[in-house]
Design a protein around this motif. Structure first.
Motif, PDB file in Angstrom:
ATOM      1  N   ILE A  75       0.864  -1.177   0.000  1.00 17.94           N
ATOM      2  CA  ILE A  75       0.000   0.000   0.000  1.00 17.94           C
ATOM      3  C   ILE A  75       0.903   1.230   0.000  1.00 17.94           C
ATOM      4  CG2 ILE A  75      -1.666   1.355   1.328  1.00 17.94           C
ATOM      5  CD1 ILE A  75      -2.726  -1.273   2.471  1.00 17.94           C
ATOM      6  N   GLU A  76       0.675   2.120  -0.943  1.00 12.46           N
ATOM      7  CA  GLU A  76       1.427   3.378  -0.983  1.00 12.46           C
ATOM      8  C   GLU A  76       0.498   4.492  -0.501  1.00 12.46           C
ATOM      9  OE1 GLU A  76       3.253   3.991  -4.773  1.00 12.46           O
ATOM     10  OE2 GLU A  76       4.418   2.134  -4.674  1.00 12.46           O
ATOM     11  N   LEU A  77       0.822   5.013   0.673  1.00 10.17           N
ATOM     12  CA  LEU A  77      -0.006   6.034   1.319  1.00 10.17           C
ATOM     13  C   LEU A  77       0.686   7.385   1.219  1.00 10.17           C
ATOM     14  CD1 LEU A  77      -2.315   6.986   3.258  1.00 10.17           C
ATOM     15  CD2 LEU A  77      -0.819   6.291   5.143  1.00 10.17           C
ATOM     16  N   LYS A  78      -0.034   8.369   0.714  1.00  8.71           N
ATOM     17  CA  LYS A  78       0.459   9.743   0.648  1.00  8.71           C
ATOM     18  C   LYS A  78      -0.318  10.576   1.673  1.00  8.71           C
ATOM     19  CE  LYS A  78       3.168   9.508  -3.112  1.00  8.71           C
ATOM     20  NZ  LYS A  78       4.573   9.922  -3.168  1.00  8.71           N
ATOM     21  N   THR A  79       0.398  11.281   2.524  1.00  6.99           N
ATOM     22  CA  THR A  79      -0.244  12.085   3.574  1.00  6.99           C
ATOM     23  C   THR A  79       0.610  13.310   3.873  1.00  6.99           C
ATOM     24  OG1 THR A  79      -0.952  12.086   5.891  1.00  6.99           O
ATOM     25  CG2 THR A  79       0.894  10.653   5.315  1.00  6.99           C
ATOM     26  N   THR A  93      -7.796   4.255   5.580  1.00  8.10           N
ATOM     27  CA  THR A  93      -8.230   5.609   5.194  1.00  8.10           C
ATOM     28  C   THR A  93      -9.225   6.168   6.210  1.00  8.10           C
ATOM     29  OG1 THR A  93      -7.939   5.050   2.855  1.00  8.10           O
ATOM     30  CG2 THR A  93      -9.287   6.973   3.353  1.00  8.10           C
ATOM     31  N   TYR A 139       5.813  -1.601   7.949  1.00  6.81           N
ATOM     32  CA  TYR A 139       5.676  -0.429   7.088  1.00  6.81           C
ATOM     33  C   TYR A 139       6.983   0.359   7.097  1.00  6.81           C
ATOM     34  CZ  TYR A 139       5.230   2.466  11.282  1.00  6.81           C
ATOM     35  OH  TYR A 139       5.470   3.107  12.476  1.00  6.81           O
ATOM     36  N   THR A 198       5.312  10.072   2.061  1.00  2.08           N
ATOM     37  CA  THR A 198       4.973   8.721   1.590  1.00  2.08           C
ATOM     38  C   THR A 198       5.292   7.650   2.623  1.00  2.08           C
ATOM     39  OG1 THR A 198       5.529   9.456  -0.657  1.00  2.08           O
ATOM     40  CG2 THR A 198       5.232   7.080  -0.312  1.00  2.08           C
ATOM     41  N   SER A 228      -7.073  -1.203   2.887  1.00  2.00           N
ATOM     42  CA  SER A 228      -6.765   0.215   2.605  1.00  2.00           C
ATOM     43  C   SER A 228      -7.944   1.113   2.970  1.00  2.00           C
ATOM     44  CB  SER A 228      -6.394   0.399   1.131  1.00  2.00           C
ATOM     45  OG  SER A 228      -7.426  -0.057   0.285  1.00  2.00           O
ATOM     46  N   VAL A 238      -5.425  12.384   3.923  1.00  2.00           N
ATOM     47  CA  VAL A 238      -4.904  11.398   2.966  1.00  2.00           C
ATOM     48  C   VAL A 238      -4.859  12.050   1.586  1.00  2.00           C
ATOM     49  CG1 VAL A 238      -5.302   9.175   1.847  1.00  2.00           C
ATOM     50  CG2 VAL A 238      -5.801   9.454   4.290  1.00  2.00           C
ATOM     51  N   ILE A 264      -3.992   6.984  -1.765  1.00  2.00           N
ATOM     52  CA  ILE A 264      -3.704   5.656  -1.245  1.00  2.00           C
ATOM     53  C   ILE A 264      -4.015   4.638  -2.348  1.00  2.00           C
ATOM     54  CG2 ILE A 264      -5.998   5.358  -0.226  1.00  2.00           C
ATOM     55  CD1 ILE A 264      -4.562   3.782   2.063  1.00  2.00           C
TER      56      ILE A 264
END
Length: 305
Positions: free
Chosen positions: A229-233, A272, A251, A258, A268, A282, A285
Motif C-alpha cells: 500500500i502506498e499512502l500519501k499524507t 483511510t 511499514y 509517503t 486500505s 490522505v 492511497i
C-alpha cells in the motif's frame, strides 16, 4: 574495521578516445556471492568484466582481488576463471577433447579431472558428439567447464544466459547454483535481463552508460518490488501513530509524504477511515507493485536494451 571484499573496484574507469565505456565504478563482491551485473547492451558490463579478468587495464582507478591490488595480483589471477563473450570452443572436437586441450595448456593432468568437470556441468553423457552439434545451452555449459579448468575460486561470466531457450537457461542456472553451493565458487555474472538473474543471484550491481547506479542484495531488490500500500499524507508522523493503533508493524516511511505498508493490503479502506477520524489528511492511497523489469527500466530511464 573496513570490510575486506573478495573483489572491489575503486573509481575504475575505461576510456576509449573521448568515450567513457566505464565511469568511476565501485563494485563490492563478497566471498560466496553470486553477483549479477545488470545493464542494457552497451552499458559497459563486458568492459568491466574484461578489466577484472586482466584482459584490459583501467584508464583510471584500480581494483583489488583476493585482497591484492591489480598490479600485484599475478598469483591471484590463477584463482580466476573467465568466460568473456563467446566460449573458445573447437567445433569439431567433443566436449572431452576441448577440455583436454585446455587442461594441457594449463598443465592440469590429474586423472579423472576432465570427467569430473563434465559431470559438474552436466555434459558427462555427450560422448563422441562434436561441439558444433551442441545446443546453445550445452555450448555455454562447456564454456563454463573450460573456465573451471584450474579450480578457480572466482568465476567471471559474461552474458552466459543470453539467447538461451527456457530449457537452456534452466541448465545453465542450475550449473551455476551447483558450483556456488557445492564448490563454494564466487560468481560474477552479467546480463541485460534482471528477471532471469533474479532467480539465482544473491547481489546486484546495476550499470547504465558506464556508471554504477545502485548495488543491492536480493532481499533489498525484492523489497523494492513487492506489493504494498502506498499512502500519501501531509503528516507521516501522526499517520504512523494511527497505523500502529491498527496493529500494523510492517511499514516504512519513504519520504516526507509517503509511507509504504507491506501487510493488510486488503484493508486500505479501513486505514483511510482511521486516518480521517484522526484528522490526518490522505493525499492518496493505492495498492501498487513493480515488476523487476519495471524497476530496472525505471532506474535506467525507461526503454529497452
Amino acid at each position: 574495521m573496513e570490510k575486506e571484499w573478495l573483489l572491489e573496484t575503486r573509481q575504475m574507469t575505461k576510456q576509449y578516445g573521448k568515450h567513457k565505456a566505464v565511469d568511476r565504478v565501485n563494485l563490492h563482491v563478497t566471498q560466496g556471492a553470486i553477483y549479477g551485473l545488470i545493464g542494457r547492451n552497451g552499458a559497459g558490463k563486458t568492459t568491466i568484466l574484461r578489466m577484472i579478468s586482466g584482459l584490459a587495464s583501467p584508464t583510471q582507478g584500480d581494483y583489488t582481488i583476493f585482497g591484492k591490488a591489480s598490479g600485484q595480483a599475478a598469483m591471484e589471477r590463477t584463482r580466476v576463471g573467465a568466460l568473456i563473450e563467446e566460449p573458445g570452443i573447437y567445433p569439431d572436437m567433443t566436449a572431452r577433447q576441448n577440455l583436454k586441450v585446455k587442461c594441457l595448456a594449463m598443465g592440469v593432468r590429474r586423472e579423472g579431472y576432465i570427467e569430473e568437470l563434465l559431470q559438474t556441468v552436466g555434459l558427462a553423457d555427450t560422448g563422441k558428439k562434436k561441439a558444433r552439434n551442441f545446443s546453445l545451452g550445452m555450448r555455454q555449459r562447456l564454456g563454463i567447464a573450460l573456465a573451471l579448468v584450474g579450480d578457480p575460486d572466482l568465476l567471471i561470466l559474461d552474458e552466459p544466459i543470453n539467447g538461451l531457450d527456457p530449457q537452456g537457461f534452466v541448465e545453465v542456472r542450475e550449473t551455476m547454483m551447483k558450483l556456488n553451493k557445492e564448490k563454494h565458487i564466487t560468481i560474477v555474472i552479467s546480463s541485460h535481463i534482471l528477471e532471469e538473474l533474479s532467480k539465482f543471484a544473491t547481489h546486484y550491481g546495476i550499470i547504465h552508460n558506464g556508471a554504477l547506479l545502485e548495488e543491492l542484495t536480493r532481499e533489498e531488490l525484492l523489497e523494492k518490488c513487492c506489493e504494498r500500500i502506498e499512502l500519501k499524507t501531509n503528516d507521516t508522523g501522526r499517520a504512523c501513530t494511527v497505523i500502529e493503533t491498527l496493529g500494523i508493524r510492517n511499514y516504512q516511511v519513504k519520504d516526507e509524504y509517503t509511507i509504504h505498508i507491506f501487510e493488510r493490503l486488503e484493508d486500505s479502506g479501513d486505514i483511510t477511515m482511521a486516518l480521517a477520524k484522526a484528522d490526518v489528511k490522505v493525499l492518496g492511497i493505492a495498492v501498487n507493485s513493480e515488476s523487476l523489469e519495471e524497476y530496472f527500466l525505471n532506474l535506467t530511464g525507461g526503454g529497452r536494451s
